[in-house]
Design an enzyme around this catalytic site. Sequence first.
Site, PDB file in Angstrom:
ATOM      1  N   LYS A  89       0.844  -1.209   0.000  1.00 27.02           N
ATOM      2  CA  LYS A  89       0.000   0.000   0.000  1.00 27.02           C
ATOM      3  C   LYS A  89       0.873   1.250   0.000  1.00 27.02           C
ATOM      4  O   LYS A  89       0.594   2.212  -0.717  1.00 27.02           O
ATOM      5  CB  LYS A  89      -0.937  -0.015   1.224  1.00 27.02           C
ATOM      6  CG  LYS A  89      -2.045  -1.041   1.087  1.00 27.02           C
ATOM      7  CD  LYS A  89      -2.802  -1.297   2.366  1.00 27.02           C
ATOM      8  CE  LYS A  89      -3.795  -2.449   2.154  1.00 27.02           C
ATOM      9  NZ  LYS A  89      -4.472  -2.893   3.371  1.00 27.02           N
TER      10      LYS A  89
ATOM     11  N   GLN B  13      -4.410  -1.532   9.581  1.00 24.19           N
ATOM     12  CA  GLN B  13      -4.335  -2.844   8.928  1.00 24.19           C
ATOM     13  C   GLN B  13      -4.992  -3.894   9.826  1.00 24.19           C
ATOM     14  O   GLN B  13      -4.609  -4.069  10.987  1.00 24.19           O
ATOM     15  CB  GLN B  13      -2.867  -3.202   8.638  1.00 24.19           C
ATOM     16  CG  GLN B  13      -2.685  -4.496   7.887  1.00 24.19           C
ATOM     17  CD  GLN B  13      -3.289  -4.465   6.474  1.00 24.19           C
ATOM     18  OE1 GLN B  13      -3.147  -3.492   5.746  1.00 24.19           O
ATOM     19  NE2 GLN B  13      -3.989  -5.525   6.098  1.00 24.19           N
TER      20      GLN B  13
ATOM     21  N   ASP C  87     -11.099   2.963   4.438  1.00 23.49           N
ATOM     22  CA  ASP C  87     -11.463   1.549   4.330  1.00 23.49           C
ATOM     23  C   ASP C  87     -12.987   1.393   4.317  1.00 23.49           C
ATOM     24  O   ASP C  87     -13.497   0.291   4.104  1.00 23.49           O
ATOM     25  CB  ASP C  87     -10.878   0.770   5.517  1.00 23.49           C
ATOM     26  CG  ASP C  87      -9.949  -0.341   5.058  1.00 23.49           C
ATOM     27  OD1 ASP C  87      -9.881  -0.587   3.838  1.00 23.49           O
ATOM     28  OD2 ASP C  87      -9.295  -0.954   5.921  1.00 23.49           O
TER      29      ASP C  87
END
Length: 295
Positions: free
Chosen positions: A53, A97, A120
């Site tokens: 990422k 994460q 997200d």
Amino acid sequence: MSARLIDGKALAAQVRSELAARVAALTARGITPGLAVMLVGDDPASAIYVRNKIKACEETGIRSYAIHLPATVTQQELLARIRAWNADINVHGILVQLPLPPPFDAQRVIESIDPRKDVDGLHPENAGLLLLGRPQLPSCTPAGVMRMLEAAGCNPAGQHAVVIGRSIMVGRPMAMLLLAADATVTLCHSRTPDLSAITRQADILIAAAGRRGLVTADMVKPGAVVIDVGIHRTPDGRVVGDVDFDQVRHVAGALSPVPGGVGPMTIAMLLHNTVRAAELAVDAARGRGVQSASD
Ligand code: NAP
């Protein structure tokens, strides 16, 4: 019959080059989109995802702020870091994460993120907007799948879409996005009896169960568009999905591979959400009468 391949890698490259132009436009106005990424603990797979990422951010001109905390960090310290990012005008997106190692309360951590920076798409406010058919920052993997359907020339309107898996991150938001696109949606899970009787009716089949090789050729309607979200590493080091690719490609009309399918599109949509969050922040600041460096 051999299915058309839905090439997520090529599509992701195209999305990223479109984003690079939007990033350049923002940067010219004195705003460089910024993504803050938090990794907690030592899970090697999570470390690889975070590295990918950050690399993708760099390649697109997005500034990244990565922090790696030991699993011994307290929940209070972790929440304090998120509060600092919430207040930082250089940070437009925040990603924690997942999964977090025990005993962290992932839901509480997600809810501490400013919804305008929740790239997200997991904050209850963003999940609620999606439910209302007004997605602001939709979850990256399902948003990537929608782009793949579009690229494959597949309009979900009026089609029967079957989603296997009802997770918060993939299955549920996937069903909502397909519904918003006017598909008739069936959401299946581990308690669904006779899964294949349902999947055989699917014009669009999304496999997100996390079960290697679950979808076999006899479960697929001839000509269906099949998107494989699953990721599994075999004992001999290969990466495969939830779909039995070698068999299903003889039945499906279009099929996404693993690797090179949904994975690269998930990262591309994370970058997309970060740029979108930065653009929305600029618009909001303009509405409040705050000027950027070049205004
Ligand atoms: P998850 O949280 O474990 O959810 C799996 C879902 O599948 C659950 O709803 C479960 O049902 C259902 N399920 C499990 N076995 C099933 C079966 N035999 N028949 C029907 N439904 C079944 O997983 P996830 O986070 O959604 O991820 C799913 C897969 O996608 C994993 O392989 C993951 O690695 C992959 N993934 C890929 C990307 C990407 O970028 N490519 C991103 C995210 C996830 P219950 O709810 O009843 O338990």
